[in-house]
Design an enzyme around this catalytic site. Structure first.
Site, PDB file in Angstrom:
ATOM      1  N   ASP A 152     109.232  79.626  41.276  1.00  0.00           N
ATOM      2  CA  ASP A 152     110.260  78.970  40.465  1.00  0.00           C
ATOM      3  C   ASP A 152     111.117  78.124  41.404  1.00  0.00           C
ATOM      4  OD1 ASP A 152     109.184  80.973  38.766  1.00  0.00           O
ATOM      5  OD2 ASP A 152     111.057  81.075  37.626  1.00  0.00           O
ATOM      6  N   LYS A 220     111.482  74.551  33.295  1.00  0.00           N
ATOM      7  CA  LYS A 220     112.421  75.653  33.091  1.00  0.00           C
ATOM      8  C   LYS A 220     113.839  75.111  32.999  1.00  0.00           C
ATOM      9  CE  LYS A 220     113.982  79.834  35.547  1.00  0.00           C
ATOM     10  NZ  LYS A 220     113.730  80.721  36.716  1.00  0.00           N
ATOM     11  N   LYS A 256     110.130  77.555  30.020  1.00  0.00           N
ATOM     12  CA  LYS A 256     110.842  78.794  30.301  1.00  0.00           C
ATOM     13  C   LYS A 256     112.339  78.582  30.168  1.00  0.00           C
ATOM     14  CE  LYS A 256     111.742  82.237  33.930  1.00  0.00           C
ATOM     15  NZ  LYS A 256     111.380  82.713  35.292  1.00  0.00           N
TER      16      LYS A 256
END
Length: 320
Positions: A152, A220, A256
């Site tokens: 991430d 995300k 996400k």
């Protein structure tokens, strides 16, 4: 339907070309976007459908601990909870992943002991992203070498907001390459935009396209470390982006939302957004995740209530 980025090959050849493309995207109708997100949030999900949605949401959680006080013991406990969220009910699904800092990846990997739960690691000088490129790539290499299945990363919001779009694109591409292991396998890459710092919906749409063009496996919303994190509106906008990107390229990319999603009711609202915007293809933890820590406990309490008819309360779930 094309299945490559060939149609966009010229878009990333220069900063000016990328700017023309991004600023040529349709402007976002903020009022319409927020109204649609709010309307979808009123959908009522009952009984069997609710039970399905709760199990689906549990299976989509990246169970997360990203604190300076994280210890190996805390990470091992979190990993055990990811594998067996409710020790009183072994039918409870496992979570999708455990998300930790790079120095805790090996601990999480060992604790999971081959269970079907991914190890995700934040990288690239999370959460601010204020570091030189070699530092960001070293951060990524360390996490991948330690066994991370997913990375991430955070973009440099300063570069993006200053209009240095090609620099942002090249950072993501470089990190994507750093996710590749010597044997040719690769960790999946989630690109965090920190939507609360991007100021406008148009910027969120532009950042989404930069991430997708650069090879993100997921886009995300947030780090969870700022005041405004995932919202129904910014997640809806990103779902529209991945839907449109797949329609044009044949390439599917996940979404996400992270930060601020704490209740079962919230999670179900987001699942409705996914179904009504991107479609059923995204209703799997392969393509949709929740970045959360406290959400799991509420889902477990609601699951217990559906099963037993009684609301157990927070004393009947483990404290993360």
């Amino acid at each position: 339907m094309p299945t490559t980025l060939t149609a966009f090959a010229d878009v990333t050849t220069s900063d000016s070309a990328l700017r023309r493309f991004l600023h040529g995207l349709p402007g976002v109708d903020a009022v319409g976007l927020e109204a649609r997100a709010a309307a979808l949030g009123t959908r009522s999900i009952k009984t069997t459908a609710k039970a399905y949605a709760i199990d689906l949401a549990i299976s989509m959680i990246d169970l997360t601990t990203l604190e300076g006080a994280d210890t190996p013991g805390k990470v091992r406990a979190l990993s055990a909870k990811a594998v067996n969220p409710d020790p009183t009910d072994r039918t409870t699904p496992m979570t999708a992943a455990v998300c930790v800092y790079p120095d805790m990846v090996a601990t999480a990997k060992a604790a999971l002991n081959g269970a079907d739960v991914k190890v995700a690691s934040v990288a690239t000088a999370f959460p601010a992203g204020r570091a030189a490129l070699p530092v960001k790539l070293a951060d990524t290499h360390d996490a991948v070498a330690a066994g991370a299945d997913e990375i991430d990363m955070v973009i440099d919001r300063g570069a993006f907001l200053a209009g240095r779009y090609l620099e942002t694109y090249e950072l993501i591409k470089a990190v994507k390459e750093a996710c590749v292991r010597p044997d040719g396998t690769a960790a999946r890459l989630k690109v965090i935009f920190e939507t609360g710092e991007l100021s406008t919906y148009d910027n969120i749409r532009r950042a989404s396209w930069i991430g997708m063009l650069a090879g993100a496996d997921f886009i995300k919303t947030s780090t969870g470390k700022v005041g405004v994190n995932a919202t129904p509106a910014n997640t809806l906008l990103m779902l529209e982006a991945v839907r449109d990107f797949k329609a044009q390229t044949g390439i599917q990319i996940g979404v996400k939302p992270a930060g601020g999603i704490r209740t079962t009711k919230d999670a179900i609202k987001f699942l409705v957004l996914v179904n009504e915007t991107a479609g059923e293809d995204w209703l799997t933890n392969e393509w949709f995740r929740f970045g959360a820590s406290s959400l799991l406990n509420d889902l477990l309490m609601q699951r217990q209530k559906l099963s037993t008819g009684r609301y157990s309360g927070p004393d009947y779930v483990t404290v993360d």
